[in-house]
Motif scaffolding. Structure first.
Motif, PDB file in Angstrom:
ATOM      1  N   ALA A 148      11.609 -40.245 -49.442  1.00  0.00           N
ATOM      2  CA  ALA A 148      12.166 -38.922 -49.155  1.00  0.00           C
ATOM      3  C   ALA A 148      13.592 -38.806 -49.669  1.00  0.00           C
ATOM      4  CB  ALA A 148      12.130 -38.653 -47.653  1.00  0.00           C
ATOM      5  N   MET A 149      14.372 -39.869 -49.532  1.00  0.00           N
ATOM      6  CA  MET A 149      15.768 -39.820 -49.973  1.00  0.00           C
ATOM      7  C   MET A 149      15.903 -39.994 -51.485  1.00  0.00           C
ATOM      8  SD  MET A 149      17.431 -39.028 -47.362  1.00  0.00           S
ATOM      9  CE  MET A 149      19.020 -39.133 -48.178  1.00  0.00           C
ATOM     10  N   SER A 150      14.843 -40.491 -52.141  1.00  0.00           N
ATOM     11  CA  SER A 150      14.931 -40.680 -53.585  1.00  0.00           C
ATOM     12  C   SER A 150      14.527 -39.429 -54.365  1.00  0.00           C
ATOM     13  CB  SER A 150      14.035 -41.858 -54.009  1.00  0.00           C
ATOM     14  OG  SER A 150      12.661 -41.531 -53.852  1.00  0.00           O
ATOM     15  N   LEU A 151      13.873 -38.491 -53.697  1.00  0.00           N
ATOM     16  CA  LEU A 151      13.415 -37.277 -54.363  1.00  0.00           C
ATOM     17  C   LEU A 151      14.555 -36.276 -54.523  1.00  0.00           C
ATOM     18  CD1 LEU A 151      10.033 -36.681 -52.490  1.00  0.00           C
ATOM     19  CD2 LEU A 151      10.306 -37.360 -54.888  1.00  0.00           C
ATOM     20  N   PRO A 152      14.465 -35.369 -55.506  1.00  0.00           N
ATOM     21  CA  PRO A 152      15.422 -34.268 -55.579  1.00  0.00           C
ATOM     22  C   PRO A 152      15.433 -33.497 -54.256  1.00  0.00           C
ATOM     23  CG  PRO A 152      14.103 -34.359 -57.568  1.00  0.00           C
ATOM     24  CD  PRO A 152      13.495 -35.344 -56.639  1.00  0.00           C
ATOM     25  N   ARG A 153      16.588 -32.984 -53.859  1.00  0.00           N
ATOM     26  CA  ARG A 153      16.746 -32.389 -52.528  1.00  0.00           C
ATOM     27  C   ARG A 153      15.768 -31.232 -52.291  1.00  0.00           C
ATOM     28  NH1 ARG A 153      22.826 -30.871 -52.553  1.00  0.00           N
ATOM     29  NH2 ARG A 153      22.539 -30.320 -50.345  1.00  0.00           N
ATOM     30  N   GLY A 154      15.430 -30.512 -53.331  1.00  0.00           N
ATOM     31  CA  GLY A 154      14.540 -29.369 -53.164  1.00  0.00           C
ATOM     32  C   GLY A 154      13.069 -29.728 -53.162  1.00  0.00           C
ATOM     33  N   ASP A 155      12.763 -31.029 -53.229  1.00  0.00           N
ATOM     34  CA  ASP A 155      11.355 -31.447 -53.321  1.00  0.00           C
ATOM     35  C   ASP A 155      10.831 -32.087 -52.045  1.00  0.00           C
ATOM     36  OD1 ASP A 155      11.439 -30.526 -55.865  1.00  0.00           O
ATOM     37  OD2 ASP A 155      11.363 -32.493 -56.839  1.00  0.00           O
ATOM     38  N   VAL A 156      11.607 -32.074 -50.967  1.00  0.00           N
ATOM     39  CA  VAL A 156      11.176 -32.761 -49.754  1.00  0.00           C
ATOM     40  C   VAL A 156      11.455 -31.890 -48.523  1.00  0.00           C
ATOM     41  CG1 VAL A 156      13.397 -33.945 -49.417  1.00  0.00           C
ATOM     42  CG2 VAL A 156      11.309 -34.945 -48.464  1.00  0.00           C
ATOM     43  N   MET A 157      10.571 -32.005 -47.525  1.00  0.00           N
ATOM     44  CA  MET A 157      10.785 -31.388 -46.221  1.00  0.00           C
ATOM     45  C   MET A 157      10.488 -32.443 -45.158  1.00  0.00           C
ATOM     46  SD  MET A 157       9.209 -27.853 -44.625  1.00  0.00           S
ATOM     47  CE  MET A 157       7.676 -28.458 -43.935  1.00  0.00           C
ATOM     48  N   ILE A 158      11.370 -32.541 -44.178  1.00  0.00           N
ATOM     49  CA  ILE A 158      11.244 -33.540 -43.118  1.00  0.00           C
ATOM     50  C   ILE A 158      10.970 -32.828 -41.804  1.00  0.00           C
ATOM     51  CG2 ILE A 158      12.397 -35.392 -41.838  1.00  0.00           C
ATOM     52  CD1 ILE A 158      14.040 -34.620 -45.026  1.00  0.00           C
ATOM     53  N   ILE A 159       9.961 -33.285 -41.061  1.00  0.00           N
ATOM     54  CA  ILE A 159       9.749 -32.833 -39.689  1.00  0.00           C
ATOM     55  C   ILE A 159      10.337 -33.904 -38.776  1.00  0.00           C
ATOM     56  CG2 ILE A 159       8.099 -32.035 -37.965  1.00  0.00           C
ATOM     57  CD1 ILE A 159       6.086 -31.584 -40.183  1.00  0.00           C
ATOM     58  N   ALA A 160      11.222 -33.502 -37.885  1.00  0.00           N
ATOM     59  CA  ALA A 160      11.943 -34.478 -37.066  1.00  0.00           C
ATOM     60  C   ALA A 160      11.885 -34.106 -35.585  1.00  0.00           C
ATOM     61  CB  ALA A 160      13.405 -34.577 -37.513  1.00  0.00           C
ATOM     62  N   THR A 161      11.844 -35.118 -34.743  1.00  0.00           N
ATOM     63  CA  THR A 161      11.986 -34.911 -33.304  1.00  0.00           C
ATOM     64  C   THR A 161      13.461 -34.702 -32.969  1.00  0.00           C
ATOM     65  OG1 THR A 161      12.183 -37.295 -32.960  1.00  0.00           O
ATOM     66  CG2 THR A 161       9.986 -36.329 -32.756  1.00  0.00           C
ATOM     67  N   GLY A 162      13.737 -34.217 -31.762  1.00  0.00           N
ATOM     68  CA  GLY A 162      15.125 -34.163 -31.292  1.00  0.00           C
ATOM     69  C   GLY A 162      15.734 -32.788 -31.218  1.00  0.00           C
ATOM     70  N   GLY A 163      14.917 -31.739 -31.257  1.00  0.00           N
ATOM     71  CA  GLY A 163      15.455 -30.380 -31.221  1.00  0.00           C
ATOM     72  C   GLY A 163      16.081 -29.978 -29.908  1.00  0.00           C
ATOM     73  N   GLN A 164      15.901 -30.803 -28.863  1.00  0.00           N
ATOM     74  CA  GLN A 164      16.523 -30.515 -27.564  1.00  0.00           C
ATOM     75  C   GLN A 164      17.794 -31.332 -27.343  1.00  0.00           C
ATOM     76  OE1 GLN A 164      15.442 -27.923 -25.693  1.00  0.00           O
ATOM     77  NE2 GLN A 164      14.127 -27.683 -27.493  1.00  0.00           N
ATOM     78  N   GLY A 165      18.293 -31.944 -28.418  1.00  0.00           N
ATOM     79  CA  GLY A 165      19.574 -32.648 -28.327  1.00  0.00           C
ATOM     80  C   GLY A 165      19.477 -34.092 -27.886  1.00  0.00           C
ATOM     81  N   GLU A 166      18.263 -34.654 -27.867  1.00  0.00           N
ATOM     82  CA  GLU A 166      18.104 -36.042 -27.440  1.00  0.00           C
ATOM     83  C   GLU A 166      18.831 -36.959 -28.415  1.00  0.00           C
ATOM     84  OE1 GLU A 166      15.702 -33.832 -28.244  1.00  0.00           O
ATOM     85  OE2 GLU A 166      13.856 -34.218 -27.130  1.00  0.00           O
ATOM     86  N   ALA A 167      19.805 -37.713 -27.893  1.00  0.00           N
ATOM     87  CA  ALA A 167      20.675 -38.514 -28.754  1.00  0.00           C
ATOM     88  C   ALA A 167      19.908 -39.574 -29.532  1.00  0.00           C
ATOM     89  CB  ALA A 167      21.772 -39.171 -27.911  1.00  0.00           C
ATOM     90  N   ARG A 168      18.838 -40.127 -28.940  1.00  0.00           N
ATOM     91  CA  ARG A 168      18.108 -41.224 -29.590  1.00  0.00           C
ATOM     92  C   ARG A 168      16.948 -40.746 -30.446  1.00  0.00           C
ATOM     93  NH1 ARG A 168      17.268 -44.875 -24.318  1.00  0.00           N
ATOM     94  NH2 ARG A 168      17.060 -42.786 -23.439  1.00  0.00           N
ATOM     95  N   ALA A 169      16.679 -39.449 -30.427  1.00  0.00           N
ATOM     96  CA  ALA A 169      15.603 -38.911 -31.261  1.00  0.00           C
ATOM     97  C   ALA A 169      16.074 -38.811 -32.706  1.00  0.00           C
ATOM     98  CB  ALA A 169      15.165 -37.550 -30.741  1.00  0.00           C
ATOM     99  N   ALA A 170      15.130 -38.520 -33.605  1.00  0.00           N
ATOM    100  CA  ALA A 170      15.422 -38.587 -35.045  1.00  0.00           C
ATOM    101  C   ALA A 170      16.564 -37.651 -35.449  1.00  0.00           C
ATOM    102  CB  ALA A 170      14.166 -38.260 -35.842  1.00  0.00           C
ATOM    103  N   LEU A 171      16.536 -36.386 -34.995  1.00  0.00           N
ATOM    104  CA  LEU A 171      17.573 -35.447 -35.430  1.00  0.00           C
ATOM    105  C   LEU A 171      18.945 -35.879 -34.950  1.00  0.00           C
ATOM    106  CD1 LEU A 171      18.209 -32.844 -36.947  1.00  0.00           C
ATOM    107  CD2 LEU A 171      17.896 -31.606 -34.788  1.00  0.00           C
TER     108      LEU A 171
END
Length: 546
Positions: free
Chosen positions: A284-307
């Motif tokens: 994901a980090m090696s691709l051009p920025r416009g070629d990747v989408m990441i789904i991540a946990t942590g939308g509620q502010g959980e410090a240890r979650a991915a976001l």
């Protein structure tokens, strides 16, 4: 209150007077059944604690009369307490396949998969438990296999909604139709036990199909790296995000163990069939920025979650100026500070954030007033029993239901024993309820000594005092004081010198009763700390006798 008699009773042990930790009991002919067994997450008023559980003292005393636990769907506030109580309650569990898959994983994690009987009921399936008959009714919600329950009893039929909404364009599953609900109403419903979460909303919650169209539009207009955070359990949203990634020509990366578990469980149960293959963090980090989408946990502010880890630069996924984070989730009340902290970290990097306030990229899984009114019209219950809400939510639904023509409605809270039939609704008694906390590997009372001492320490600090006594009861040597969290800073030495002088001066003769002496020292030290700081720290005194 011991056993239900020739009557139909309802008793909430959690979820009535609060949003979360849902536990509902139905009783008749001497037997009880439990619908849902959930938990909730701790807030800062529970220092050092992550999880809060319901106190099941009542049903634990009467567990020989408990026939089983029926789970409506797989959200943590409905199944999260199962691994902590199921073995001790020693009754079978019942759930549809997707929910059963989540529960099975929980039981495996704590080594209980062989001790707890988990019955998998087909979607729209039915079964009997003693005098109760249960039928699952598929209903739209923000997780796969959301279900209402139709409960038959000798004293009337219950329509237990679970968590629900109406959705004209569901992305996953086939919810029951208005015709299905109308037919159920035609057969006669004594009581509708109903979700109150969004009762203040004067508009319907909206459709997942509309969210999909908006996410398609938003993502195709972005040419930088995109992270989307959503509730891991929202399988329909995951399906949508997979389709969005394909539509935008982006490779998909998933960050968060709970997402991995949900995706695995979805695929096992026939969902996410066209979900794209995912790539790892390095690719994901090696691709051009416009070629990747990441789904991540942590939308509620959980410090240890991915976001949270991405925002804090402790994750392999890195964001830079101009990258985008889409919050495809609701901000749960109480999480504002934690979410704001992560959003400030992202903003400092120059990351562009889009929430439901800027774009319609999230819909709730709970019914607003228009949806409630429609369900009332279809089901036509004799009695409305609001649950799943704080007091203000449930009181408002009582008024709203009566205004919509329901003949009777009752406000009840955790612990109220409600007779629904005959001659109901009526509150008969009040049983003790409460909260337990998971503190490390131990379950303790939420209002017990441990948490109360921890709160006091957090607010006022702590002072430890050690004093040596010789055989005659005289103080020998200098008393030793250690402080933690007491706001003295530069004055600490002067304060300690003063307290030691007070102790030595006051107790120049033998101290007599050691217990009384220790309590007097505790009060002296705390009084002195209050004079210096305005705080009342916890003071512990240790006497060492030679």
């Amino acid at each position: 209150m011991t056993k239900p008699k020739k009557e139909l009773l309802f008793l909430a042990l959690g979820g009535s007077g609060e949003i979360g930790m849902n536990v509902n009991l139905y009783g008749c002919d001497g037997k009880w059944v439990m619908v849902d067994l959930g938990m909730t997450f701790a807030d800062p008023s529970y220092p050092g604690v992550d999880l809060i559980l319901p106190d099941l003292e009542f049903i634990e005393k009467h567990r020989k009369d408990l026939l089983g636990i029926v789970l409506t769907h797989g959200h943590e506030d409905h199944i999260g307490a199962v691994p902590y109580f199921a073995a001790d309650l020693d009754v079978p569990l019942f759930a549809t396949p997707f929910t059963a898959g989540l529960i099975r994983r929980k039981l495996e994690e704590v080594g209980l998969e062989r001790q707890v009987k988990l019955n998998i009921i087909p979607n729209s399936g039915s079964f009997d438990l003693g005098p109760f008959g249960f039928r699952y009714l598929p209903i739209a919600h923000s997780i796969a296999e959301g279900n209402a329950m139709l409960i038959d009893t000798p004293y009337g039929r219950i329509f237990h909604t679970g968590d629900w909404k109406l959705d004209d364009e569901p992305v996953l599953g086939a919810p029951s139709t208005p015709e299905d609900f109308t037919k159920i109403g035609d057969e006669g419903i004594l009581a509708m036990v109903c979700d109150s979460t969004n009762v203040f909303n004067d508009k319907a919650s909206g459709s997942e199909g509309e969210v999909r169209r908006n996410l398609m539009r938003v993502v195709e207009d972005i040419d930088t790296r995109i992270v989307v955070t959503t509730f891991a359990s929202n399988a329909a949203r995951l399906q949508t995000l997979g389709e969005v990634a394909i539509h935008a020509g982006r490779k998909l990366c998933v960050a968060g163990r709970s997402l991995d578990r949900i995706i695995e469980n979805c695929k096992e149960n026939g969902y996410l069939k066209n979900f794209p293959s995912t790539i790892d963090f390095q690719e994901a980090m090696s691709l051009p920025r416009g070629d990747v989408m990441i789904i991540a946990t942590g939308g509620q502010g959980e410090a240890r979650a991915a976001l949270g880890r991405i925002a804090g630069d402790s994750h392999q996924i890195k964001l830079s100026e101009g990258d985008h984070v889409l919050f495809s989730s609701k901000q749960i009340p109480g999480n504002e500070i934690a979410i704001g902290r992560i959003q400030n970290q992202l903003a400092a990097k120059g990351v562009v954030m889009i929430t439901e306030r800027q774009e319609h990229i999230h819909v709730s899984g709970h019914p607003g007033q228009p949806e409630l009114a429609k369900m009332y019209k279809w089901i036509r219950p004799e009695i409305l029993v609001p649950v799943h809400g704080e007091i203000r939510h449930m009181k408002t639904q009582v008024r709203f239901g009566l205004e919509q023509g329901i003949p009777k409605a009752i406000f009840q809270q955790n612990g109220d024993v409600v007779r629904l039939a005959p001659n109901g609704p009526k509150i008969l008694a009040q049983e003790r309820t409460g909260r337990l906390v998971v503190d490390g590997d131990v379950i303790i009372p939420a209002d017990g000594k441990t948490l109360n001492d921890r709160r006091k320490t957090a607010h006022n600090g702590m002072i430890s005092v050690a004093i040596g006594l010789d055989r005659k009861g005289n103080i020998f040597g200098q008393p030793v004081l250690k402080m933690h969290g007491v706001p003295l800073e530069e004055d600490e030495s002067d304060f300690l010198d003063e307290v030691v002088d007070k102790i030595i001066t006051k107790y120049s003769n033998p101290v007599g009763n050691v217990d009384k002496f220790s309590e007097a020292i505790r009060l002296l030290v705390r009084r002195s700390a209050t004079e210096w700081t305005g705080k009342k720290p916890i003071v512990s005194v240790l006497t060492v006798e030679a």
